[in-house]
Design a protein around this motif. Sequence first.
Motif, PDB file in Angstrom:
ATOM      1  N   TYR A  58      62.827  -6.190  37.684  1.00 54.69           N
ATOM      2  CA  TYR A  58      61.683  -6.894  37.143  1.00 54.69           C
ATOM      3  C   TYR A  58      61.114  -6.258  35.865  1.00 54.69           C
ATOM      4  O   TYR A  58      60.318  -6.753  35.067  1.00 54.69           O
ATOM      5  CB  TYR A  58      60.463  -6.863  38.269  1.00 54.69           C
ATOM      6  CG  TYR A  58      60.867  -8.070  39.268  1.00 54.69           C
ATOM      7  CD1 TYR A  58      60.739  -9.276  38.885  1.00 54.69           C
ATOM      8  CD2 TYR A  58      61.297  -7.830  40.637  1.00 54.69           C
ATOM      9  CE1 TYR A  58      60.796 -10.332  39.863  1.00 54.69           C
ATOM     10  CE2 TYR A  58      61.291  -8.691  41.576  1.00 54.69           C
ATOM     11  CZ  TYR A  58      61.182 -10.109  41.223  1.00 54.69           C
ATOM     12  OH  TYR A  58      61.575 -11.009  41.841  1.00 54.69           O
ATOM     13  N   SER A  90      55.759 -11.635  37.247  1.00 47.43           N
ATOM     14  CA  SER A  90      56.770 -10.653  37.818  1.00 47.43           C
ATOM     15  C   SER A  90      56.047  -9.629  38.122  1.00 47.43           C
ATOM     16  O   SER A  90      56.579  -8.681  39.092  1.00 47.43           O
ATOM     17  CB  SER A  90      57.780 -10.387  36.219  1.00 47.43           C
ATOM     18  OG  SER A  90      58.551  -9.443  36.523  1.00 47.43           O
ATOM     19  N   ARG A  94      56.668  -7.372  41.576  1.00 47.48           N
ATOM     20  CA  ARG A  94      57.161  -6.046  41.645  1.00 47.48           C
ATOM     21  C   ARG A  94      56.228  -5.296  42.579  1.00 47.48           C
ATOM     22  O   ARG A  94      56.835  -4.294  43.061  1.00 47.48           O
ATOM     23  CB  ARG A  94      57.021  -5.500  40.192  1.00 47.48           C
ATOM     24  CG  ARG A  94      57.560  -4.344  39.847  1.00 47.48           C
ATOM     25  CD  ARG A  94      58.099  -3.995  38.317  1.00 47.48           C
ATOM     26  NE  ARG A  94      57.025  -4.186  37.371  1.00 47.48           N
ATOM     27  CZ  ARG A  94      56.395  -3.514  36.597  1.00 47.48           C
ATOM     28  NH1 ARG A  94      56.493  -2.125  36.872  1.00 47.48           N
ATOM     29  NH2 ARG A  94      55.527  -3.994  35.737  1.00 47.48           N
TER      30      ARG A  94
END
Length: 222
Positions: A58, A90, A94
């Motif tokens: 990521y 993203s 994460r």
Amino acid sequence: MKQVKKSRRACAALAGICILVLTGCGGQSPLNDMQDAMTKMSEKEATFEKEQDTLQKYEKKEQQLYTKMMQTTKDHTKTVSRLSDQALASAHKRKEHLKTEKASMDQSKLELQALKKSAERIQDQALKEKADQTVASIEKRYATYDQLYIEYEKALKHDKQLYQSLKKKDLGYRELKSKLKSVNRTYSKVRKESKKFNRYTEQLNEHKAALFKATDNESKKG
């Protein structure tokens, strides 16, 4: 434009830690109990290792998106806004993987008390010293990971703030520079803690090897 570079690889430390092959009289010895505890630690950290790889994927994706944003010239505002949304999505993922990683480490840490109690039961002073060194290394490693987690959370927060600011039509160079400075400063702390974590990983493996060697020598004497 200066790009954000992020790296926080933290090596898994307990891989292979459960190789102690202990022999001797019947019953469960303190060293056998230590082996069991370290084996459980290793098993519970399997998720930790997996999540580290996912987090890096990521990070790489977000770095690529950021590079595209900085290189955008045509239809700048619309394109950057779209790329920023992707980067934010993203970063949110994460965050979830980071929580999973932390949960794995917390589960592994639950075995620490059993490990310490087993080390306290060792009668042989030479073996006990090496067992205590192993326990101390594990404690330092967990403490360092906790700090690494805190710093990484801060860095992730600054990433999100940067991506959000890039969506603004009137974003000025001074504001962007300030956001970048915050991101780079927090990741500098992440790298520092990551290096400490890796150092304690190496130290742990050295103490583990010393304990194994000493245990093996004692079994041969018997």
